[in-house]
Design a protein around this motif. Structure first.
Motif, mmCIF file in Angstrom:
data_model
loop_
_atom_site.group_PDB
_atom_site.id
_atom_site.type_symbol
_atom_site.label_atom_id
_atom_site.label_comp_id
_atom_site.label_asym_id
_atom_site.label_seq_id
_atom_site.Cartn_x
_atom_site.Cartn_y
_atom_site.Cartn_z
ATOM 1 N N ASP A 1 115.452 58.802 67.255
ATOM 2 C CA ASP A 1 116.420 57.759 66.934
ATOM 3 C C ASP A 1 116.825 57.900 65.465
ATOM 4 O O ASP A 1 116.016 57.660 64.566
ATOM 5 C CB ASP A 1 115.788 56.389 67.195
ATOM 6 N N ARG A 2 118.062 58.305 65.239
ATOM 7 C CA ARG A 2 118.509 58.536 63.856
ATOM 8 C C ARG A 2 118.658 57.244 63.066
ATOM 9 O O ARG A 2 118.713 57.246 61.851
ATOM 10 C CB ARG A 2 119.835 59.290 63.863
ATOM 11 N N ARG A 3 118.768 56.138 63.775
ATOM 12 C CA ARG A 3 118.930 54.857 63.065
ATOM 13 C C ARG A 3 117.587 54.270 62.642
ATOM 14 O O ARG A 3 117.536 53.277 61.937
ATOM 15 C CB ARG A 3 119.646 53.849 63.960
ATOM 16 N N ALA A 4 116.481 54.916 63.110
ATOM 17 C CA ALA A 4 115.153 54.338 62.878
ATOM 18 C C ALA A 4 114.855 54.166 61.387
ATOM 19 O O ALA A 4 114.270 53.186 60.972
ATOM 20 C CB ALA A 4 114.091 55.206 63.531
ATOM 21 N N ARG A 5 115.312 55.157 60.548
ATOM 22 C CA ARG A 5 114.973 55.084 59.131
ATOM 23 C C ARG A 5 115.675 53.914 58.442
ATOM 24 O O ARG A 5 115.236 53.446 57.415
ATOM 25 C CB ARG A 5 115.316 56.405 58.443
ATOM 26 N N TRP A 6 116.817 53.479 58.997
ATOM 27 C CA TRP A 6 117.551 52.368 58.388
ATOM 28 C C TRP A 6 117.088 51.012 58.923
ATOM 29 O O TRP A 6 117.524 49.974 58.431
ATOM 30 C CB TRP A 6 119.060 52.509 58.650
ATOM 31 N N ARG A 7 116.232 51.039 59.921
ATOM 32 C CA ARG A 7 115.874 49.787 60.588
ATOM 33 C C ARG A 7 115.195 48.762 59.654
ATOM 34 O O ARG A 7 115.552 47.596 59.690
ATOM 35 C CB ARG A 7 114.996 50.099 61.812
ATOM 36 N N PRO A 8 114.242 49.184 58.758
ATOM 37 C CA PRO A 8 113.634 48.181 57.858
ATOM 38 C C PRO A 8 114.667 47.542 56.932
ATOM 39 O O PRO A 8 114.598 46.346 56.648
ATOM 40 C CB PRO A 8 112.620 49.020 57.055
ATOM 41 N N ARG B 1 119.296 41.339 57.470
ATOM 42 C CA ARG B 1 119.502 40.264 58.448
ATOM 43 C C ARG B 1 118.718 39.010 58.060
ATOM 44 O O ARG B 1 119.202 37.894 58.171
ATOM 45 C CB ARG B 1 119.079 40.734 59.842
ATOM 46 N N ASP C 1 117.912 47.233 57.554
ATOM 47 C CA ASP C 1 118.722 46.346 58.408
ATOM 48 C C ASP C 1 118.013 45.014 58.604
ATOM 49 O O ASP C 1 118.626 43.958 58.524
ATOM 50 C CB ASP C 1 118.935 46.984 59.786
ATOM 51 N N ARG C 2 116.707 45.112 58.858
ATOM 52 C CA ARG C 2 115.941 43.899 59.131
ATOM 53 C C ARG C 2 115.922 42.992 57.900
ATOM 54 O O ARG C 2 116.126 41.790 57.992
ATOM 55 C CB ARG C 2 114.513 44.295 59.529
ATOM 56 N N ARG D 1 107.517 56.611 71.945
ATOM 57 C CA ARG D 1 107.019 55.268 72.291
ATOM 58 C C ARG D 1 105.815 55.327 73.239
ATOM 59 O O ARG D 1 105.310 54.283 73.656
ATOM 60 C CB ARG D 1 108.142 54.448 72.967
#
Lengths: 189, 95
Positions: free
Chosen positions: B24-31, B37, B33-34, A69
Motif C-alpha cells: 500500500d503506497r499510501r501507508a507511509r502517509w497514513r500517520p 484529521r 493523515d491521521r 496483514r
C-alpha cells in the motif's frame, strides 16, 4: 528467521512475512507449495479447468496483497489461503465473471492458457482426490465405514445403523466426526 | 525457464513482489493523515463549543457583559440615593 537459502523449509508465516518484505523467493516458494491445493479446490468448485486456472492467478495476486496483514494462528496458512480462494470464487460468482481486482491493482499481465496447463489442472484435481482418499483411509475404522456408507454409497442412516447394530444417532455422530477430521486435515476447518 | 502458464505466473508475481507492487503506497502517509484529521476534528469541536456558548450567553459576547454589569450597578446606586424605598402597604391596611 531461517537462512534465506532455505526458503523451502520456511513455515508459511515466514514466507508471507517475506512476501510483505518484497522477497520474490518467498513468494515463489509459497506459490509452488500451495498451487496444487488451490487449483484442485477451484477446479472442484467450478468444474471448469480454464476458470480454475484464471481464478488461481487471482487468488495468488490476492495473497500478495493480503500478506502484510497475515496473522499466523496455525503452522500452516492453508485455512487462510482457502478462505481467500472462497472469497475470490464467491465474488466471481456474484459478478458473473472471474474476479481480477487484485491482478489489476498490482498490474499482472494476462497470460494465455495452453493444453498442457489444463492437463496440470486435471493432475492437481486427481492428486487432490488421492489426498482425500488417503485421508479417508487413515480415519478410525468406525468413522471410515460410516462415512463411506453415507457419503460415497449414499445409503440412508437407518440402513447403516441396522448394519452396524447401533442407533442412527451414533451413525450420524461418526459421519460428522469423520468429516470434521477430514476438514481439519485438509486445512479447511 | 518454463514457458507454461503457471511458471509464467510465478515469475510475474515474484517480480511484482520484488518491486513492491502489492504494498500500500499510501501507508507511509497514513500517520500524517491521521494527525491532520484529528487536528481538524479538534478545531471543529472548539468552534462548535464557542458557538454554543455564544448562543447560550449572547450578552457575554464582545465585552457587552461589562457594560451590562455597569448599568445594573448605576441603577442600584440611583435607587439607594433617593432614600429608602417605601414598603408596599399590606393588603387591607390603611395608611
Amino acid at each position: 528467521m531461517a537462512h534465506p537459502r532455505d526458503h523451502a523449509r520456511w513455515p508459511d508465516a515466514e514466507l508471507l512475512a517475506g512476501i510483505a518484505a518484497r522477497d520474490p523467493q518467498a513468494f515463489s516458494t509459497f506459490y509452488r507449495r500451495h498451487l496444487r491445493l488451490v487449483l484442485a479446490t477451484l477446479a472442484r468448485e467450478t468444474g471448469d479447468r480454464e476458470v480454475a486456472a484464471d481464478l488461481a492467478a487471482e487468488v495468488f495476486a490476492s495473497v500478495m496483497v493480503a500478506a502484510p496483514r497475515y496473522q499466523a494462528r496455525q503452522d500452516t496458512a492453508r485455512p487462510w489461503l482457502l478462505g481467500i480462494s472462497r472469497n475470490v470464487l464467491g465474488h466471481s460468482r456474484r459478478r458473473g465473471r472471474v474476479d481480477d481486482r487484485a491482478r489489476r491493482r498490482i498490474g499482472v499481465q494476462a497470460l494465455a492458457l495452453g493444453d498442457s496447463d489444463l492437463e496440470r489442472v486435471d493432475a492437481a484435481l486427481d492428486e487432490g482426490r488421492l489426498e482425500v482418499s488417503d485421508l479417508v483411509q487413515a480415519l478410525p475404522a468406525l468413522e471410515r465405514s460410516a462415512l463411506v456408507a453415507r457419503i460415497v454409497d449414499e445409503r440412508p442412516y437407518a440402513e447403516i445403523a441396522a448394519q452396524f447394530q447401533c442407533s442412527e444417532t451414533a451413525v450420524r455422530k461418526r459421519v460428522s466426526r469423520g468429516l470434521a477430521r477430514l476438514r481439519a486435515q485438509l486445512g479447511e476447518s | 525457464m518454463n514457458d507454461d502458464y503457471f511458471s509464467k505466473l510465478d515469475e510475474q508475481l515474484s517480480a511484482l513482489t520484488s518491486a513492491g507492487a502489492h504494498l500500500d503506497r499510501r501507508a507511509r502517509w497514513r500517520p500524517i493523515d491521521r494527525a491532520a484529521r484529528r487536528t481538524v476534528a479538534a478545531l471543529g469541536l472548539v468552534v462548535l463549543l464557542a458557538a454554543l456558548l455564544m448562543i447560550e450567553f449572547p450578552g457575554s459576547a464582545s465585552g457587552s457583559a461589562q457594560r451590562a454589569t455597569a448599568q445594573t450597578s448605576q441603577m442600584v446606586q440611583t435607587a439607594s440615593g433617593s432614600g429608602p424605598i417605601a414598603a408596599p402597604a399590606a393588603r387591607g391596611q390603611l395608611t
